[in-house]
Design an enzyme around this catalytic site. Sequence first.
Site, PDB file in Angstrom:
ATOM      1  CG  PHE B 114     -40.827   0.705  10.820  1.00 54.86           C
ATOM      2  CD1 PHE B 114     -40.530   0.094  12.124  1.00 54.86           C
ATOM      3  CD2 PHE B 114     -39.725   0.871  10.118  1.00 54.86           C
ATOM      4  CE1 PHE B 114     -39.237  -0.643  12.375  1.00 54.86           C
ATOM      5  CE2 PHE B 114     -38.480   0.408  10.320  1.00 54.86           C
ATOM      6  CZ  PHE B 114     -38.251  -0.136  11.353  1.00 54.86           C
ATOM      7  CD  GLN B 229     -34.796   3.952   2.404  1.00 52.12           C
ATOM      8  OE1 GLN B 229     -34.554   2.938   2.781  1.00 52.12           O
ATOM      9  NE2 GLN B 229     -36.080   4.575   2.150  1.00 52.12           N
ATOM     10  CG  HIS B 231     -31.918   4.747   7.678  1.00 49.84           C
ATOM     11  ND1 HIS B 231     -32.027   5.379   8.967  1.00 49.84           N
ATOM     12  CD2 HIS B 231     -32.515   3.331   7.664  1.00 49.84           C
ATOM     13  CE1 HIS B 231     -32.810   4.577   9.844  1.00 49.84           C
ATOM     14  NE2 HIS B 231     -33.344   3.537   9.006  1.00 49.84           N
ATOM     15  CG  LEU B 241     -29.735   0.739  10.189  1.00 52.57           C
ATOM     16  CD1 LEU B 241     -30.591   1.907   9.899  1.00 52.57           C
ATOM     17  CD2 LEU B 241     -30.259  -0.446   9.643  1.00 52.57           C
ATOM     18  CD  GLU B 244     -38.299   3.974   9.303  1.00 53.14           C
ATOM     19  OE1 GLU B 244     -37.527   3.734   8.618  1.00 53.14           O
ATOM     20  OE2 GLU B 244     -39.523   3.999   9.272  1.00 53.14           O
ATOM     21  NE  ARG B 275     -36.111   3.599   6.803  1.00 51.95           N
ATOM     22  CZ  ARG B 275     -35.497   2.354   6.591  1.00 51.95           C
ATOM     23  NH1 ARG B 275     -35.119   1.829   5.380  1.00 51.95           N
ATOM     24  NH2 ARG B 275     -35.866   1.497   7.519  1.00 51.95           N
ATOM     25  CG  HIS B 342     -30.566   2.152   4.766  1.00 52.25           C
ATOM     26  ND1 HIS B 342     -29.793   1.310   5.524  1.00 52.25           N
ATOM     27  CD2 HIS B 342     -31.850   1.601   4.752  1.00 52.25           C
ATOM     28  CE1 HIS B 342     -30.653   0.491   6.288  1.00 52.25           C
ATOM     29  NE2 HIS B 342     -31.840   0.738   5.728  1.00 52.25           N
ATOM     30  NE  ARG B 384     -35.800  -0.764   1.616  1.00 50.22           N
ATOM     31  CZ  ARG B 384     -35.479  -0.956   3.051  1.00 50.22           C
ATOM     32  NH1 ARG B 384     -36.717  -1.229   3.582  1.00 50.22           N
ATOM     33  NH2 ARG B 384     -34.417  -0.288   3.748  1.00 50.22           N
TER      34      ARG B 384
END
Lengths: 318, 570
Positions: B114, B229, B231, B241, B244, B275, B342, B384
């Site tokens: 990730f 954030q 994304h 979404l 990821e 991100r 996000h 994050r």
Amino acid sequence: MAKVTFRISRFNPDTDSAPRYQDYPFELEPGITLLNCLNRIRAEQDPSLAYRMSCGSAICGSCAMRVHGHALLACKTQASQLVKNGVIRIDPLGNMKVIRDLVVDLEPFWASLRKVKPWLMPDALDNPEKERQQTQAQFHLIDDVTTCILCAACYSDCNVLEVDPQFYGPATLAKGHRFIFDSRDARKDDRLEAVSELHGVWDCTHCGECSTRCPTETKPLARIEETREAAIRAGVTNNNGARHALGFRETVGKSGRLNENYLPARSVGFFNIPALIGLMPVGIRMFMRGKNPPLIHHSIDKVAEVRRVFSKFEEYRK
Amino acid sequence: MFSHDIIIVGSGLAGLRAAMEVAGHYDVAVLTKVYPSRSHSGAAQGGVAAALSNVDGDTPEAHIYDTVKGADYLGDQDAIEIMCNDAPRTIIEMEHFGCAFSRTQENRIAQRAFGGHSFQRACFSADRTGHALLHTLFEQTMKRSGKLQIYSEWYVTRLIVRDGVCRGVVAMDIKTGRTEVFHGRAVLFGTGGYGRAYQITSNAYANTGDGITAAYRAGLPLMDMEFVQFHPTGLYQHGILLSEAARGEGGYLLNGNNERFMGKYAPTKMELGPRDIVSRSAQTEINEGRGAGPKKDYVLLDLRHLGRDKILERLPQIYHLAKDFLGVDALDEPVPITPTAHYSMGGIPTDNDCQALADEKGGKVTGFFAAGECACVSVHGANRLGTNSLLEAMVFGRRAGKKLAEVTSSLPLSPVSEKEELAAARREVDLILHNKATEDLATIRNELREAMTNKVGVYRNAGDMEAAHEKIKELQDRFTRVKVTGGAKFNTNLVEALELSHTLEYSELIVAGAQARQESRGAHARDDFPKRDDQNWMKHTMAFRRPEGGFELRYKPVRVTRFQPEERKY
């Protein structure tokens, strides 16, 4: 852009005695989802229209509703696919009471879930500090069924629930399956016994509506069939449903056709006197109308071929 | 009036996990404005981080460092240590609760790569990890159904705090329209994020920052609100979404010229940068004319080389989302994507046991706790890392529950004036229902979200933010004349008006925090202050509401234990 009419069921409990349809003219742009259409109608034409929604991405299960009489998830459905003669007709989910417009009382649905004790019951000897092993094949047994989002589309369109509100319902039986088939659950046999009882897996009539309407890979009918098979394999046969299925196979396997005199008694149990007496009025009515099966059951001419099919199948199963 | 020892608001991972700790020991109520299984935790897709080292030599140490660095050094390092050290235990616990995790060939919980993580750390259930975890906790709450009471479709609009002591909440039963006081010894908020301030967002319609606004209106500060954030892989035009995990499994990002553009921005990690960096890279490609499509306004997520089996086995949800929402078959063509709002790094400041802070000096609010996305501990700092949010919700949800189990019996049931509280709630509703009714709700909401996406988005600058702030002021004023239809039962129009009033209130804090912060750090990127400024800005923003109107910003230093700030390279 196509001009269409949204025909939406409206019901305000404070002022209406029964639901009525209201038409909204709409310019359908390409690529728009049904939920976005409703959001536009609410923003541009009628803010009083009530429906549930939350994630907008097909994972929370809030926006299930009926279009042309069939349940679907509004957020993931392209509106253009739904137009029939220029109209998209929307109703609330079935088998539940309407609260307002497209909002139904989901309590019976949530209550039904609890019937299958929907939580993992592990072996008491499992070491809680270590992850338990599960093979990829074992995970695959519960892969599809754990995609269920509890949207209640299946509950809405289930034909058995329409006549038997006590029926566990497709989502609940799928939830039961989810634990029966989880290699980490220690109570498989108890669970199989429970869902084999009245209102459980054997009460499903295989109409397939649940799987057709299911917006995920859960496909409750397939899960119900797998559960039935697991029950029989596990020897959970002391119930009407299993006896009926086994009796069906017995008589067809033996004579090539269904013995309709034998099967009802086989299903309820030959020594179940009260149930046998309960069957008599039906038998008598059939006899009066000349619909009774022949009293002496004969095999079909090519019964050997049927028997061969059965024995091949038994070989395959082993 | 309802009375319970503990009132938990929100039924996502944080709220339900906390509820499990206290059910049976106290009289517990869980209030949710949806139903538990519909909480937004369920929308998380790709995974949940834990250094189980099932596939490589990962350690909690490495997880801590990756998180501190990913947070661009604004995370509080003692809290990050707690979270990462508790991660393996958390996953094993969820496995024992019955969560169906994808498995390795060796029959262990599978882990994938990730963004921003230096090991394969993301445990997952195909690409519906949040859904699997949420349903597992929902199952566990059904197991305890006699021991806790769930109030579904109850919308909490006020937090009752008097003299520094929390005494309950005021909530509206959406089904009937009646408003009630919930009187309690302790309240926990697990009310989720505030991404619905944005037009393009992966957030649920429900994520309107109700909890944080209720806390703010009750006199509590909000922390680091400017850190939102984005994304990188939101489905074009929808913002939905696409996990990821798509890149974790090997997916590429391409610009309009079919180039893997991440090579320019994060040469080592490529698509698996954190991100903030990947979103800025995608936005830069679009801004500089290298986007794809007729308007060159998106980039592409290419999965084709992964092959059919891997896509359908590991990324089935992504495959279906692209197909159902855009009509794109990811097996045959790349999927159009843009950055999408996000995750909310900011929220209600708490200590490491989830107790809410009353000020920047460490004062606390008696009996009030927050956990999960609505809280700001802060473990995510300025950015994050993917898979750390599910982890945070469960780790801190459990910690909150443990703390509640420990302290609630010693908390008094402080008196509440039901009449006063109901009257205050009614005044709020009356202002919405009875005014000049000349302004359209959807128009105000739309203008707000557009201003936030266009002017307080991936890249920010003084001029844009000034314009956005002006716009919010104007919209707040117009909202006092908003038109809302009546009716008591399931009046979703009233609910969305209350939601909008919350969104209008906290959006101003996002902008104000961002305007004041004259640097670029994590998800807060300014054209006019492109560098991180550790000299002046290694500190958390705290926004306080002034009773007379307006607000005040104060600051609180970041807690650094082991890792001094250094340049972030990927």
